[in-house]
Design a protein around this motif. Structure first.
Motif, PDB file in Angstrom:
ATOM      1  N   SER A 185      35.167  44.459  35.614  1.00 11.87           N
ATOM      2  CA  SER A 185      36.309  44.190  34.757  1.00 11.87           C
ATOM      3  C   SER A 185      37.392  43.418  35.515  1.00 11.87           C
ATOM      4  O   SER A 185      37.667  43.689  36.684  1.00 11.87           O
ATOM      5  CB  SER A 185      36.880  45.513  34.244  1.00 11.87           C
ATOM      6  N   ILE A 186      37.990  42.443  34.844  1.00 11.53           N
ATOM      7  CA  ILE A 186      39.087  41.649  35.403  1.00 11.53           C
ATOM      8  C   ILE A 186      40.376  42.123  34.774  1.00 11.53           C
ATOM      9  O   ILE A 186      40.518  42.125  33.544  1.00 11.53           O
ATOM     10  CB  ILE A 186      38.879  40.150  35.141  1.00 11.53           C
ATOM     11  N   VAL A 187      41.337  42.539  35.612  1.00 12.21           N
ATOM     12  CA  VAL A 187      42.562  43.101  35.093  1.00 12.21           C
ATOM     13  C   VAL A 187      43.701  42.092  35.077  1.00 12.21           C
ATOM     14  O   VAL A 187      44.563  42.137  34.202  1.00 12.21           O
ATOM     15  CB  VAL A 187      42.959  44.360  35.895  1.00 12.21           C
ATOM     16  N   ASP A 188      43.723  41.139  36.058  1.00  6.10           N
ATOM     17  CA  ASP A 188      44.824  40.166  36.094  1.00  6.10           C
ATOM     18  C   ASP A 188      44.335  38.836  36.675  1.00  6.10           C
ATOM     19  O   ASP A 188      43.718  38.033  35.972  1.00  6.10           O
ATOM     20  CB  ASP A 188      45.996  40.729  36.891  1.00  6.10           C
ATOM     21  N   LEU A 189      44.587  38.565  37.943  1.00  5.04           N
ATOM     22  CA  LEU A 189      44.213  37.282  38.539  1.00  5.04           C
ATOM     23  C   LEU A 189      42.700  37.116  38.631  1.00  5.04           C
ATOM     24  O   LEU A 189      41.977  38.051  38.975  1.00  5.04           O
ATOM     25  CB  LEU A 189      44.834  37.143  39.933  1.00  5.04           C
ATOM     26  N   HIS A 190      42.234  35.899  38.344  1.00  2.00           N
ATOM     27  CA  HIS A 190      40.816  35.550  38.453  1.00  2.00           C
ATOM     28  C   HIS A 190      40.719  34.034  38.456  1.00  2.00           C
ATOM     29  O   HIS A 190      41.714  33.323  38.273  1.00  2.00           O
ATOM     30  CB  HIS A 190      40.033  36.133  37.270  1.00  2.00           C
ATOM     31  N   ARG A 191      39.532  33.511  38.651  1.00  2.00           N
ATOM     32  CA  ARG A 191      39.320  32.067  38.613  1.00  2.00           C
ATOM     33  C   ARG A 191      38.443  31.715  37.429  1.00  2.00           C
ATOM     34  O   ARG A 191      37.495  32.435  37.104  1.00  2.00           O
ATOM     35  CB  ARG A 191      38.707  31.576  39.919  1.00  2.00           C
ATOM     36  N   SER A 192      38.775  30.573  36.816  1.00  2.00           N
ATOM     37  CA  SER A 192      38.094  30.177  35.585  1.00  2.00           C
ATOM     38  C   SER A 192      37.797  28.683  35.610  1.00  2.00           C
ATOM     39  O   SER A 192      38.590  27.887  36.134  1.00  2.00           O
ATOM     40  CB  SER A 192      38.964  30.525  34.375  1.00  2.00           C
ATOM     41  N   CYS A 193      36.650  28.304  35.038  1.00  2.00           N
ATOM     42  CA  CYS A 193      36.258  26.893  34.965  1.00  2.00           C
ATOM     43  C   CYS A 193      36.909  26.256  33.734  1.00  2.00           C
ATOM     44  O   CYS A 193      36.749  26.748  32.611  1.00  2.00           O
ATOM     45  CB  CYS A 193      34.745  26.773  34.878  1.00  2.00           C
ATOM     46  N   PRO A 194      37.633  25.160  33.901  1.00  2.00           N
ATOM     47  CA  PRO A 194      38.287  24.513  32.753  1.00  2.00           C
ATOM     48  C   PRO A 194      37.300  23.865  31.791  1.00  2.00           C
ATOM     49  O   PRO A 194      37.655  23.551  30.649  1.00  2.00           O
ATOM     50  CB  PRO A 194      39.191  23.469  33.398  1.00  2.00           C
ATOM     51  N   LYS A 195      36.034  23.669  32.221  1.00  3.47           N
ATOM     52  CA  LYS A 195      35.046  23.008  31.366  1.00  3.47           C
ATOM     53  C   LYS A 195      34.212  24.010  30.574  1.00  3.47           C
ATOM     54  O   LYS A 195      34.092  23.899  29.352  1.00  3.47           O
ATOM     55  CB  LYS A 195      34.136  22.122  32.216  1.00  3.47           C
TER      56      LYS A 195
END
Length: 904
Positions: free
Chosen positions: A344-354
């Motif tokens: 589970s991700i609660v706050d900060l994470h990295r995401s792909c814009p595509k």
């Protein structure tokens, strides 16, 4: 009151007493019709009767004379208690036999060709039936008048006595109880007025059983507590076997708050689930204690996020304070998971814009360190070799019956692209990403929300001197009234488990005692937890009836079949619900007399338990000891209750487990919950048991089949490794003794709970001996990915002895009795075997003392293969910690505003 009046009143009571324990032929009162009658026919009969009364005054006089004679008969009947149900049955049986013989004689005459034709005979019979129906209508009305008179006599005698005496007297029992309550015939009220009052009351309502809503039962018992609720003897004996007739008269199930009629089973809020109201000072202390234990984990999470911001600052060439983090689109009613590890991700994470591929910060750290695992899918394939193999009849076949495909041996060539400045490219296509764009840092919470919360909590704790209240008890090494011996370890002093009485856990001192053992990671057993409840029935058929009545017709038809787990094959089987519950109380066997063990897990589904069985849910929560921790709704020290409204909350129960069981350990196909480790804390209450006794023929067959199983085990073991039978026999003779309570007659479920510090050695033993265990289709386990989280092993008594001999560890072993609640700390592997058919209800909770174990288990689960059943992060412990601190601070502010500045 003079002596004459006293004597008259006493005689009246004696008459009522004698009459109440006799039984007369059942009569149908006016407000109720038998199944074969219709409203029109009943109305017509009353109309015919009325017209006939108007035509002839003589007939009315005759009926009144007949009524007076009937009343005289009733008075005589009071003095004669020899007329019991058996006499009535014998007389009516004789009448029916005579009637049947006469009809046979008539039919014989018809067949022999007598003058009596068939048409004439049917005409006579039809005429007699009409006359008989009219007579029955007349008798019904006379019977109602008798009942009214009886009720008046008994009602007066009941009022004249004290409540305690009336509750224990059988005067509250009657054949059919009149709904009206008038004065004694000795009063100044005339007979005609009494009759009119009762008649008008009958038109409004009739005497019916509260349980089955039927009024034509032979005997109804009226409650002396509420003086209005009635139960028939049939329902009492069927649905309340623990209550005697006197108990029901003294206080009916409705007044006892354990009524299991259809209406009451579907109501919630009938009972108070909370057992103890907390004072404001106690609530304040609990909230301070909660924040003190949770704040270190919030600090760690905050530091972890700050490190990622520093990496992002390096990538952008800025200072950490200058980094702008874009808010991700998210909603409170959805969960955000890492696409790689399912955490589970609660706050900060990295995401792909595509492609919107999302990666948690832990996976980002592993990519930079080069320690990221691809977590390939693991495929276990167990071959079904039929029932003969499962029963040990094909022992000559040496080949393995399960295969294991290890995809780790052939890892994919997909690699993550990592920049020199710490930037991370999206995952390759083989791993679910696009492999093109750089992952951008995103946030879910407001920019400074977490840091502000951390600062606020730290400021609060620094302002107040909070010292833990501990008892420093040493009862884990002593045998007392509050402990139960559960282990025989010579190198430690924790062989005894804290085992308080349920009535004592309501004291604040007992909560402190519990906290001390709980903080050490020790299980706790609470005796007689069900004594704190009104006593609602946990009979499986009662639950099933409530369940079927609480769903629509389509779902109700689906409830007639359930999917149970066959413990021998470890596979789902579909079985008729009634047949399953019959086997629960009587037992089931295969054709070879081997006991068939079935179990229902999580039935009904736990996320619907409160909706489908609301009354049972309230009953269970009211039975929970130490509700500050265990209450799933309002437990002040239960972190899971702190999530705000609108958020998706983890499914923590309550959950029901219904399974068969027998005392003897079979070694194969036992009714067990295999060794596993829950992500959170849990409490399990044994609510119902049924003992199944094996016949002598079964015992002999089981003994013979066990020998075949033993031979089959040796053959399968020799097919994988060399086996020295002589050495094995010597090892068995030198096995150390361990604590075993499975022969305790009063117990129903055998528990084995391992200490947290013993987990590494336990895992090592299971990896070494995994092939000695059997799983699906009774196939040997060839390999384990995680020996505990796979849930493929159950340690028999032989294995537990071998474990102690080789590694020097043993579990806490004890037998759970009916009504006992077992508290299992997070991180303690445990297994259970049913010694009787058992119904258990469990609920999970999250205590502040065991947050570190929840986080450790979360990390273990994220390392499991993608298709592993335990891999998903259902608890979301980091999210719980954040919102629990926020909620605790809000509650403290509320208490402070209500009670002026907070005291230390």
């Amino acid at each position: 009151m003079d002596s004459g009046v006293k004597l008259e009143h006493m005689n009246c009571f004696q008459l009522s007493y004698q009459y109440s324990w006799t039984t007369r032929k059942k009569r149908t009162l006016k407000p109720f019709m038998s199944k074969g009658s219709s409203p029109s026919s009943s109305s017509d009969s009353r109309k015919r009767k009325l017209s006939r009364a108007e035509d002839s005054d003589d007939s009315a006089v005759k009926r009144n004379a007949k009524r007076r004679r009937k009343i005289c008969k009733v008075e005589e009947y009071y003095e004669d208690d020899d007329c019991i149900l058996s006499d009535w049955v014998q007389r009516n049986t004789a009448k029916r036999i005579d009637k049947r013989n006469k009809e046979v004689e008539v039919m014989v005459k018809i067949e022999s060709g007598d003058d009596c034709t068939i048409g004439k005979w049917f005409s006579d019979v039809s005429s007699k039936r009409k006359d008989k129906r009219q007579v029955e209508v007349d008798e019904d009305e006379e019977w109602e008048e008798e009942v009214t008179l009886c009720s008046k006599i008994k009602a007066t005698s009941s009022r004249s006595r004290t409540r305690s005496l009336s509750a224990n007297s059988p005067e509250n029992v009657t054949d059919v109880i009149s709904p009206c309550r008038s004065r004694s015939p000795a009063s100044n009220v005339s007979d005609s007025i009494q009759k009119n009052d009762c008649t008008s009351s009958r038109k409004q309502s009739g005497p019916i059983c509260h349980q089955c809503l039927k009024g034509e039962r032979i005997t109804l018992l009226i409650c002396s507590e509420c003086e209005k609720t009635m139960f028939c003897l049939q329902c009492i004996r069927k649905w309340y076997p623990n209550l005697s007739e006197d108990d029901v008269v003294e206080k009916c199930p409705l007044c006892r708050q354990n009524c299991n009629c259809s209406k009451c089973l579907h109501l919630n809020g009938l009972i108070e689930t909370s057992k103890r109201e907390l004072a404001k000072s106690e609530r304040r202390h609990h909230l301070q204690y909660l924040i003190t234990l949770m704040l270190p984990f919030l600090n760690k999470l905050s530091i972890f996020q700050k490190l990622e911001i520093e990496f992002e600052a390096t990538v952008q060439g800025k200072l950490p304070s200058e980094v702008e983090i874009t808010a991700a689109i998210s909603y409170t009613d959805e969960r955000v998971y890492c696409d790689h590890c399912a955490t589970s991700i609660v706050d900060l994470h990295r995401s792909c814009p595509k492609c919107s591929y999302e990666l948690c910060l832990k996976c980002c750290q592993e990519i930079r360190e080069g320690s990221l695992s691809e977590r390939p899918e693991m495929k276990f394939h167990y071959v079904d070799r039929g029932h003969r193999y499962m029963h040990g009849l094909d022992a000559a076949e040496p080949s393995l019956s399960s295969t294991f495909e290890d995809e780790e041996a052939n890892p994919s060539d997909a690699k993550w692209s990592l920049g020199e400045n710490g930037s991370i490219t999206c995952a390759p296509e083989k791993l679910g990403g696009c492999g093109e764009r750089m992952l951008e840092l995103r946030r879910i919470l407001p920019l400074t929300w977490m840091s502000d919360l951390e600062h606020k909590a730290e400021t609060f704790l620094s302002s107040y001197n909070i010292s833990p209240r501990m008892l420093n008890c040493r009862c884990s090494s002593l045998e007392t009234e509050l402990t139960r011996k559960s282990a025989s370890r010579t190198t430690s002093s924790d062989n005894y488990l804290f085992c308080p009485e349920s009535l004592g856990v309501l004291k604040e001192e007992e909560l402190l005692h519990f906290q001390e053992h709980w903080a050490k990671g020790e299980p706790v057993i609470v005796r007689n937890a069900l004594d704190n409840t009104p006593g609602l029935s946990w009979e499986p058929m009662v639950m099933w009836r409530a369940l079927c009545e609480n769903v629509n017709s389509t779902s109700s038809s689906e409830m007639s079949q359930v999917k149970a787990i066959d413990c021998l094959a470890n596979c789902e089987v579909e079985i008729n619900t009634r047949q399953f519950f019959e086997g629960y109380s009587k037992g089931r066997t295969y054709e070879n007399f081997w006991p068939e063990m079935l179990k229902l897990k999580d039935w009904p589904p736990s996320d619907k338990f409160e909706d489908l069985l609301p009354r049972h849910c309230d009953e269970f929560i009211s039975a929970l000891p130490f509700q500050e921790y265990s209450d799933p709704r309002t437990g002040i020290l239960n972190i899971a209750t702190k999530l705000p409204e609108g958020f998706i909350k983890p499914d923590l129960g309550p959950k029901t487990y219904i399974a068969y069981g027998i005392p003897d350990e079979l070694g194969r196909g036992d009714s067990v919950t295999k060794l596993h480790c829950d992500m959170s804390d849990a409490v399990n209450i044994l609510t119902h048991t049924a003992e199944v006794t094996l016949s002598q023929e079964q015992i002999s067959s089981v003994k013979a089949l066990k020998q075949k199983h033993k031979l089959q085990n040796k053959v399968d073991k020799q097919s994988t490794e060399d086996c020295n039978e002589k050495e094995e026999e010597e090892e068995e003779l030198n096995m150390p003794e361990i604590s075993s309570n499975e022969n305790e007659e009063t117990g129903s479920a055998l528990w084995d709970i391992f200490r947290r510090e013993d987990v590494p050695k336990l895992e090592e033993y299971l990896r070494k001996h995994c092939k000695e265990f059997r799983h699906t289709y009774c196939s040997p386990v060839t390999k384990v990915y995680h020996p505990i989280h796979d849930q493929s092993c159950y340690l028999t008594l032989e294995h537990k002895r071998k474990l102690k001999a080789e590694y020097g560890i043993e579990p806490w072993t004890f037998v759970q009795k009916l009504g006992e609640a077992v508290f299992i700390p997070a991180g303690c592997p445990h297994q259970v075997r049913n010694l009787k058919s058992c119904t258990k209800v469990a609920v999970d909770f999250v205590s502040p003392e065991n947050i570190h174990e929840c986080l450790r288990l979360t990390e273990e689960f994220r390392q499991l293969p993608k298709n592993h059943k335990a891999r998903e992060d259902k608890l979301e412990i980091n999210k719980m910690v954040i919102y629990a601190i926020e909620q605790a601070l809000k509650e403290l502010e509320t208490l402070s505003s209500e009670n002026q500045p907070m005291l230390q």
